[in-house]
Scaffold this motif. Structure first.
Motif, short mmCIF file in Angstrom:
data_model
loop_
_atom_site.label_atom_id
_atom_site.label_comp_id
_atom_site.label_asym_id
_atom_site.label_seq_id
_atom_site.Cartn_x
_atom_site.Cartn_y
_atom_site.Cartn_z
N MET A 1 -9.18 10.70 -11.40
CA MET A 1 -8.61 9.46 -10.91
C MET A 1 -9.69 8.68 -10.16
N ASN A 2 -9.79 7.38 -10.42
CA ASN A 2 -10.79 6.56 -9.74
C ASN A 2 -10.14 5.80 -8.57
N VAL A 3 -10.95 5.04 -7.85
CA VAL A 3 -10.46 4.34 -6.66
C VAL A 3 -9.37 3.34 -7.03
N ALA A 4 -9.53 2.64 -8.15
CA ALA A 4 -8.52 1.67 -8.56
C ALA A 4 -7.18 2.36 -8.83
N ASP A 5 -7.21 3.51 -9.49
CA ASP A 5 -5.98 4.26 -9.76
C ASP A 5 -5.34 4.75 -8.46
N LEU A 6 -6.16 5.27 -7.56
CA LEU A 6 -5.66 5.72 -6.26
C LEU A 6 -5.03 4.57 -5.49
N THR A 7 -5.69 3.41 -5.52
CA THR A 7 -5.17 2.24 -4.81
C THR A 7 -3.84 1.79 -5.40
N GLN A 8 -3.73 1.82 -6.71
CA GLN A 8 -2.48 1.43 -7.35
C GLN A 8 -1.33 2.35 -6.92
N ARG A 9 -1.60 3.65 -6.89
CA ARG A 9 -0.57 4.59 -6.44
C ARG A 9 -0.24 4.38 -4.97
N ALA A 10 -1.28 4.15 -4.16
CA ALA A 10 -1.08 3.93 -2.72
C ALA A 10 -0.22 2.69 -2.48
N MET A 11 -0.47 1.62 -3.22
CA MET A 11 0.29 0.40 -3.03
C MET A 11 1.73 0.54 -3.53
N ARG A 12 1.95 1.39 -4.50
CA ARG A 12 3.33 1.68 -4.95
C ARG A 12 4.12 2.32 -3.81
N ILE A 13 3.50 3.30 -3.14
CA ILE A 13 4.17 3.95 -2.00
C ILE A 13 4.34 2.96 -0.86
N HIS A 14 3.34 2.13 -0.63
CA HIS A 14 3.44 1.11 0.42
C HIS A 14 4.63 0.18 0.15
N ALA A 15 4.80 -0.22 -1.10
CA ALA A 15 5.93 -1.08 -1.47
C ALA A 15 7.26 -0.38 -1.23
N LEU A 16 7.30 0.91 -1.53
CA LEU A 16 8.53 1.67 -1.27
C LEU A 16 8.83 1.74 0.22
N TYR A 17 7.79 1.95 1.05
CA TYR A 17 8.00 1.95 2.50
C TYR A 17 8.50 0.59 2.97
N ASP A 18 7.93 -0.49 2.41
CA ASP A 18 8.40 -1.83 2.79
C ASP A 18 9.88 -1.98 2.46
N GLU A 19 10.27 -1.54 1.28
CA GLU A 19 11.67 -1.62 0.86
C GLU A 19 12.57 -0.81 1.80
N LEU A 20 12.15 0.40 2.13
CA LEU A 20 12.90 1.25 3.03
C LEU A 20 13.02 0.63 4.42
N ASN A 21 11.90 0.10 4.95
CA ASN A 21 11.92 -0.52 6.27
C ASN A 21 12.80 -1.77 6.30
N ARG A 22 12.77 -2.56 5.23
CA ARG A 22 13.65 -3.73 5.15
C ARG A 22 15.11 -3.28 5.21
N HIS A 23 15.41 -2.22 4.46
CA HIS A 23 16.78 -1.71 4.41
C HIS A 23 17.23 -1.12 5.76
N GLU A 24 16.36 -0.31 6.38
CA GLU A 24 16.74 0.40 7.61
C GLU A 24 16.52 -0.41 8.88
N ARG A 25 15.53 -1.31 8.90
CA ARG A 25 15.18 -2.01 10.13
C ARG A 25 15.21 -3.53 10.01
N GLY A 26 15.39 -4.01 8.78
CA GLY A 26 15.44 -5.45 8.59
C GLY A 26 14.09 -6.14 8.57
N ARG A 27 13.03 -5.36 8.55
CA ARG A 27 11.68 -5.94 8.50
C ARG A 27 10.67 -4.90 8.04
N VAL A 28 9.48 -5.37 7.65
CA VAL A 28 8.41 -4.46 7.26
C VAL A 28 7.38 -4.39 8.38
N TRP A 29 6.53 -3.38 8.30
CA TRP A 29 5.45 -3.27 9.27
C TRP A 29 4.41 -4.36 9.03
#
Length: 113
Positions: free
Chosen positions: A1-29
């Motif tokens: 896996m290269n840096v671009a692939d790692l970044t893509q996976r990292a941003m997918r998880i970041h997007a999921l955290y944003d979705e979760l935070n919006r749902h649970e707290r009404g805002r993202v970090w």
């Protein structure tokens, strides 16, 4: 896996955290809050490294160390993306400069790397 692939996976998880935070707290970090979370992870990593070296007791052992290293890498990848940093290019440039700077301070009898 290269840096671009790692970044893509990292941003997918970041997007999921944003979705979760919006749902649970009404805002993202914010980027600042994300950075503060990373600082906490680095502190946890420091404790786990100390435990691996026998300097303190910490539950989790090697698995916890691996998890925290991966967590910190995830944070670095996300922070680089959020700030528009080409991490691969920055890493290449920084390590090349370090190689030059460090090598220039070593005795000339050293074999080139």
């Amino acid at each position: 896996m290269n840096v671009a692939d790692l970044t893509q996976r990292a941003m997918r998880i970041h997007a999921l955290y944003d979705e979760l935070n919006r749902h649970e707290r009404g805002r993202v970090w914010t980027r600042e809050e994300f950075m503060l979370g990373f600082v906490g992870d680095v502190g946890d990593l420091a404790k786990l490294v100390m435990a691996q070296e026998g300097a303190r007791d910490m539950p989790g052992g090697r698995a916890a160390l691996e998890h925290e290293l991966a967590d910190c890498l995830w944070s670095v990848l996300v922070l680089a993306h959020l700030h528009g940093v080409d991490l691969e290019r920055a890493f290449d440039r920084t390590t090349a400069q370090l190689d030059t700077d460090i090598s220039s301070r070593l005795p000339s009898t050293r074999e080139p790397s």
